[in-house]
Design a protein around this motif. Structure first.
Motif, PDB file in Angstrom:
ATOM      1  N   GLN A   1       0.831  -1.200   0.000  1.00 43.05           N
ATOM      2  CA  GLN A   1       0.000   0.000   0.000  1.00 43.05           C
ATOM      3  C   GLN A   1       0.869   1.255   0.000  1.00 43.05           C
ATOM      4  OE1 GLN A   1      -3.135  -0.352  -0.434  1.00 43.05           O
ATOM      5  NE2 GLN A   1      -3.340  -2.549   0.048  1.00 43.05           N
ATOM      6  N   THR A   2       0.278   2.361  -0.468  1.00 43.02           N
ATOM      7  CA  THR A   2       0.993   3.637  -0.502  1.00 43.02           C
ATOM      8  C   THR A   2       0.133   4.723   0.125  1.00 43.02           C
ATOM      9  OG1 THR A   2       0.112   4.134  -2.699  1.00 43.02           O
ATOM     10  CG2 THR A   2       2.270   3.042  -2.595  1.00 43.02           C
ATOM     11  N   TYR A   3       0.823   5.788   0.585  1.00 44.07           N
ATOM     12  CA  TYR A   3       0.102   6.949   1.075  1.00 44.07           C
ATOM     13  C   TYR A   3      -0.466   7.745  -0.100  1.00 44.07           C
ATOM     14  CZ  TYR A   3       2.083   6.274   5.738  1.00 44.07           C
ATOM     15  OH  TYR A   3       2.410   5.769   6.967  1.00 44.07           O
ATOM     16  N   ALA A   4      -1.547   8.478   0.153  1.00 42.65           N
ATOM     17  CA  ALA A   4      -2.125   9.351  -0.864  1.00 42.65           C
ATOM     18  C   ALA A   4      -1.116  10.440  -1.244  1.00 42.65           C
ATOM     19  CB  ALA A   4      -3.417   9.978  -0.348  1.00 42.65           C
ATOM     20  N   LYS A   5      -1.174  10.893  -2.496  1.00 41.35           N
ATOM     21  CA  LYS A   5      -0.252  11.927  -2.960  1.00 41.35           C
ATOM     22  C   LYS A   5      -0.480  13.249  -2.247  1.00 41.35           C
ATOM     23  CE  LYS A   5       0.328   9.961  -7.582  1.00 41.35           C
ATOM     24  NZ  LYS A   5       0.154  10.189  -9.041  1.00 41.35           N
ATOM     25  N   ASP A   6      -1.719  13.515  -1.863  1.00 37.00           N
ATOM     26  CA  ASP A   6      -2.059  14.749  -1.162  1.00 37.00           C
ATOM     27  C   ASP A   6      -1.539  14.686   0.273  1.00 37.00           C
ATOM     28  OD1 ASP A   6      -3.165  16.954   0.076  1.00 37.00           O
ATOM     29  OD2 ASP A   6      -5.211  16.600  -0.657  1.00 37.00           O
ATOM     30  N   PRO A   7      -0.625  15.552   0.668  1.00 39.83           N
ATOM     31  CA  PRO A   7      -0.070  15.499   2.023  1.00 39.83           C
ATOM     32  C   PRO A   7      -1.081  15.791   3.107  1.00 39.83           C
ATOM     33  CG  PRO A   7       0.658  17.491   0.909  1.00 39.83           C
ATOM     34  CD  PRO A   7      -0.030  16.659  -0.122  1.00 39.83           C
ATOM     35  N   MET A   8      -2.254  16.335   2.735  1.00 41.32           N
ATOM     36  CA  MET A   8      -3.288  16.613   3.724  1.00 41.32           C
ATOM     37  C   MET A   8      -4.134  15.374   4.031  1.00 41.32           C
ATOM     38  SD  MET A   8      -2.609  19.658   4.468  1.00 41.32           S
ATOM     39  CE  MET A   8      -4.012  20.011   5.517  1.00 41.32           C
ATOM     40  N   VAL A   9      -3.990  14.356   3.231  1.00 37.15           N
ATOM     41  CA  VAL A   9      -4.745  13.120   3.445  1.00 37.15           C
ATOM     42  C   VAL A   9      -3.935  12.191   4.338  1.00 37.15           C
ATOM     43  CG1 VAL A   9      -5.749  11.074   2.377  1.00 37.15           C
ATOM     44  CG2 VAL A   9      -5.971  13.305   1.263  1.00 37.15           C
ATOM     45  N   ILE A  10      -4.490  11.857   5.476  1.00 36.18           N
ATOM     46  CA  ILE A  10      -3.811  11.007   6.457  1.00 36.18           C
ATOM     47  C   ILE A  10      -4.373   9.596   6.367  1.00 36.18           C
ATOM     48  CG2 ILE A  10      -3.376  10.631   8.924  1.00 36.18           C
ATOM     49  CD1 ILE A  10      -3.596  13.648   9.304  1.00 36.18           C
ATOM     50  N   THR A  11      -3.500   8.607   6.479  1.00 30.95           N
ATOM     51  CA  THR A  11      -3.918   7.203   6.492  1.00 30.95           C
ATOM     52  C   THR A  11      -3.840   6.679   7.917  1.00 30.95           C
ATOM     53  OG1 THR A  11      -3.101   6.842   4.245  1.00 30.95           O
ATOM     54  CG2 THR A  11      -3.505   4.896   5.588  1.00 30.95           C
ATOM     55  N   TYR A  12      -4.967   6.200   8.419  1.00 28.15           N
ATOM     56  CA  TYR A  12      -5.039   5.592   9.744  1.00 28.15           C
ATOM     57  C   TYR A  12      -5.055   4.077   9.567  1.00 28.15           C
ATOM     58  CZ  TYR A  12      -6.310  10.275  11.298  1.00 28.15           C
ATOM     59  OH  TYR A  12      -6.312  11.625  11.567  1.00 28.15           O
ATOM     60  N   LYS A  13      -4.242   3.372  10.353  1.00 25.56           N
ATOM     61  CA  LYS A  13      -4.079   1.930  10.175  1.00 25.56           C
ATOM     62  C   LYS A  13      -4.338   1.184  11.480  1.00 25.56           C
ATOM     63  CE  LYS A  13      -0.135   3.358   8.843  1.00 25.56           C
ATOM     64  NZ  LYS A  13      -0.388   4.731   8.392  1.00 25.56           N
ATOM     65  N   LYS A  14      -5.048   0.057  11.376  1.00 26.70           N
ATOM     66  CA  LYS A  14      -5.253  -0.848  12.498  1.00 26.70           C
ATOM     67  C   LYS A  14      -4.944  -2.268  12.042  1.00 26.70           C
ATOM     68  CE  LYS A  14      -8.706   1.773  15.142  1.00 26.70           C
ATOM     69  NZ  LYS A  14      -9.958   1.676  15.935  1.00 26.70           N
TER      70      LYS A  14
ATOM     71  N   SER B   1      -1.094   6.485  12.543  1.00 25.23           N
ATOM     72  CA  SER B   1      -1.399   7.290  11.363  1.00 25.23           C
ATOM     73  C   SER B   1      -0.132   7.798  10.709  1.00 25.23           C
ATOM     74  CB  SER B   1      -2.304   8.473  11.744  1.00 25.23           C
ATOM     75  OG  SER B   1      -1.644   9.314  12.675  1.00 25.23           O
ATOM     76  N   GLY B   2      -0.277   8.160   9.442  1.00 22.44           N
ATOM     77  CA  GLY B   2       0.852   8.692   8.701  1.00 22.44           C
ATOM     78  C   GLY B   2       0.386   9.309   7.400  1.00 22.44           C
ATOM     79  N   ALA B   3       1.265  10.101   6.769  1.00 21.06           N
ATOM     80  CA  ALA B   3       0.965  10.746   5.493  1.00 21.06           C
ATOM     81  C   ALA B   3       2.229  10.757   4.645  1.00 21.06           C
ATOM     82  CB  ALA B   3       0.433  12.159   5.710  1.00 21.06           C
ATOM     83  N   VAL B   4       2.085  11.205   3.404  1.00 21.00           N
ATOM     84  CA  VAL B   4       3.174  11.095   2.447  1.00 21.00           C
ATOM     85  C   VAL B   4       4.419  11.865   2.881  1.00 21.00           C
ATOM     86  CG1 VAL B   4       2.333  13.033   1.053  1.00 21.00           C
ATOM     87  CG2 VAL B   4       3.743  11.264  -0.001  1.00 21.00           C
TER      88      VAL B   4
END
Length: 321
Positions: A110-123, A160-163
């Motif tokens: 998986q990859t982070y979204a290109k938009d740095p404002m979009v955060i990915t939360y993972k469980k 959580s994390g972002a690009v």
């Protein structure tokens, strides 16, 4: 001794099987390599640790060093995350049980979204079960799922994390929400005769049936008597011995639980087991319960915290009605 030559058709079949295994094991790595030239900066890198009380290594169904297949889900949002909505992606990962962080390989990657404002939360969680769009995981139908108390459950809360996140890799910290009960038996000097153990039942036990990811809580069955597996006529002797398989259940409220014990000659219907150092059963701890058959009409019990922590003991007794 002469080794027979493998026939051509057998060699061909073996080669195909080996190739299939190699393809299976390297599929995620291959995809990773293919995507790195353009997406290396967005690649999601995760580590994992398995925690227990006081940092002591686990001795439950998933042991230190064991590899288990966990599910990892991601929710992308530029606002407030809602785990009751559909997840963005779902992967699996082989996790090595360890209190030292080890890197995971997501499959699929998986990859982070290109938009740095979009955060990915993972469980992440184990066993994998089936994840619905409302954040509910159900274990029924999963191959490791056996509703007899022998299934471990591990859960890692959100990270959580972002690009452009400067903190680098993220660590999924798995915790164990269940307790484990182990059983030992022996007979005292006043207990005579050749008697065997028929069964041990844990009263009002609740088994894990799924996980609610919106609250990070386990969904349990209704309370019922749980038969300890693998007890088959163990002889009750002066030598302390382990009987049955360990069982993992929801922690009991308070400091006690009740058992029913049946032998080849008697039924002990309400044996109280009390721990004395904890105010209640603690998630992630394993408790060894010792049953001492003092007389034909009496069992004395004792309990200790085993392997995961240390110190807690308890005792009690019950006369046969």
């Amino acid at each position: 001794m002469r080794i027979k030559e493998i026939k051509p058709h057998a060699r061909h079949a073996f080669t195909e099987l080996l190739l299939a295994v190699v393809i299976l094991l390297t599929s995620c790595v291959k995809r990773d390599l293919e995507m790195r030239p353009n997406e290396v900066d967005r690649y999601i890198r995760l580590w994992a640790v398995v925690n227990t009380p006081d940092g002591v290594s686990s001795k439950a169904a998933v042991n230190t060093g064991d590899v288990f297949e966990a599910s990892v889900a991601g929710w992308e949002t530029s606002g407030t995350v809602d785990y009751a909505t559909a997840y963005t992606w779902l992967s699996s990962a082989e996790v090595t049980a360890s209190i030292v962080g080890k890197e995971l390989v997501l499959c699929p990657v998986q990859t982070y979204a290109k938009d740095p404002m979009v955060i990915t939360y993972k469980k992440a969680w184990y066993p994998q079960g089936t994840l619905s769009d409302n954040g509910q995981v159900t274990f029924a139908g999963d191959s490791p799922f056996t509703p007899n108390g022998t299934m471990d459950v591990l859960l890692a809360s959100a990270i959580s994390g972002a690009v452009n996140d400067p903190t680098g890799h993220k660590i999924l910290s798995f915790v164990r929400p269940l307790i484990q009960l182990k059983f030992k038996i022996r007979k005292g000097n006043s207990f005579s005769g050749n008697v065997t153990l028929t069964s041990i039942k844990v009263k009002d036990a609740r088994l894990p049936m799924g996980i609610d990811l919106t609250t990070d809580t386990v969904v349990y069955s209704v309370a019922a008597n749980l038969i300890v597996p693998a007890i088959s006529g163990a002889a009750i002797t002066p030598t302390l011995c382990t009987v049955g398989d360990p069982v993992m259940v929801k922690p009991f409220p308070g400091r006690s639980c009740s058992l029913e014990v049946i032998t080849s000659t008697s039924t002990y219907s309400d044996i109280a087991v009390v721990i004395d150092e904890d105010n209640s059963f603690v998630p992630g701890k394993a408790y060894t319960i010792t049953l001492c058959f003092d007389r034909e009409d009496k069992i004395t019990t004792g309990s200790v915290v085993d392997e995961w922590s240390s110190g807690a003991t308890g005792e009690g007794d019950m006369n046969k009605p």
